[in-house]
Design a protein around this motif. Sequence first.
Motif, short mmCIF file in Angstrom:
data_model
loop_
_atom_site.label_atom_id
_atom_site.label_comp_id
_atom_site.label_asym_id
_atom_site.label_seq_id
_atom_site.Cartn_x
_atom_site.Cartn_y
_atom_site.Cartn_z
N ALA A 107 0.87 -1.18 0.00
CA ALA A 107 0.00 0.00 0.00
C ALA A 107 0.91 1.22 0.00
N ILE A 108 0.91 1.96 -1.11
CA ILE A 108 1.80 3.10 -1.27
C ILE A 108 1.03 4.39 -1.00
N GLY A 109 1.47 5.12 0.00
CA GLY A 109 0.89 6.43 0.31
C GLY A 109 -0.20 6.37 1.36
N TYR A 121 -17.48 9.52 2.36
CA TYR A 121 -18.26 8.31 2.13
C TYR A 121 -17.82 7.56 0.87
N SER A 122 -17.19 8.24 -0.07
CA SER A 122 -16.89 7.63 -1.36
C SER A 122 -15.48 7.03 -1.45
N VAL A 123 -14.63 7.27 -0.44
CA VAL A 123 -13.25 6.81 -0.50
C VAL A 123 -13.04 5.67 0.48
N LEU A 124 -12.42 4.61 -0.02
CA LEU A 124 -12.08 3.46 0.81
C LEU A 124 -11.03 3.89 1.84
N GLN A 125 -11.27 3.66 3.10
CA GLN A 125 -10.37 4.09 4.17
C GLN A 125 -9.29 3.04 4.43
N GLY A 126 -8.54 2.75 3.40
CA GLY A 126 -7.46 1.77 3.48
C GLY A 126 -7.80 0.52 2.69
N ILE A 127 -6.87 0.08 1.87
CA ILE A 127 -7.14 -1.10 1.03
C ILE A 127 -7.17 -2.39 1.85
N ASP A 128 -6.67 -2.32 3.11
CA ASP A 128 -6.71 -3.51 3.95
C ASP A 128 -8.12 -3.87 4.40
N VAL A 133 -2.72 -6.69 3.22
CA VAL A 133 -1.57 -5.87 2.84
C VAL A 133 -0.34 -6.39 3.59
N ASP A 134 0.77 -6.52 2.87
CA ASP A 134 2.01 -6.99 3.48
C ASP A 134 2.90 -5.84 3.94
N VAL A 135 2.97 -4.75 3.17
CA VAL A 135 3.86 -3.63 3.49
C VAL A 135 3.11 -2.32 3.25
N TYR A 136 3.22 -1.41 4.23
CA TYR A 136 2.65 -0.07 4.10
C TYR A 136 3.80 0.92 3.89
N VAL A 137 3.65 1.78 2.89
CA VAL A 137 4.64 2.83 2.64
C VAL A 137 3.95 4.16 2.94
N PRO A 138 4.34 4.85 4.03
CA PRO A 138 3.68 6.10 4.40
C PRO A 138 4.11 7.27 3.53
N GLY A 139 3.31 8.31 3.56
CA GLY A 139 3.67 9.54 2.85
C GLY A 139 2.54 10.04 1.98
#
Length: 181
Positions: A107-109, A121-128, A133-139
Amino acid sequence: MASNIKMVEAPEGHAGEGFFATSMDKLIGMARANSLWPLPFATSCCGIEFMATMGAHYDIARFGAERPSFSPRQADVLLVAGTIAKKMAPVLKQVYLQMAEPRWVIAIGACASSGGIFDTYSVLQGIDRVIPVDVYVPGCPPRPEQIIEGLMQVQELAKNESLRRRNQPEYQALLESYNIQ
């Protein structure tokens, strides 16, 4: 004169005159780690940073991700970069399911990790919420060096993961929690 050639670390084993012996798990792990085929799923500004990561200056090919795949059936690392609308969630899940095992997800970003600044309401609050998800890349967006670090973490997962881990009850329970069989 010092050589600039990077030597790939050999898996743990026994070396003798003209031969090297190791376990099949370690040999396959080393091969997996150094031949990742990424599938970019980029929807917004993080996708631009991923393009920079693929470019000549950062060049993720030197980490074994030479060939970006644009078919889920030929990829083993899904790079989700950017905002994912809730209507895109079934598409993302379908892409994930079309990938062969073993497969890893980065998950990038901030948007892919937690919805970022788009708490609507229209945006998924995290793909997990849809796929593991194996690795999260913040930013927002993360720098190319951070994306490379995330890819290197997946390399470590691929290198050290047992060939039988994906058949373990814990992993199967994780997939069932996402309604993935």
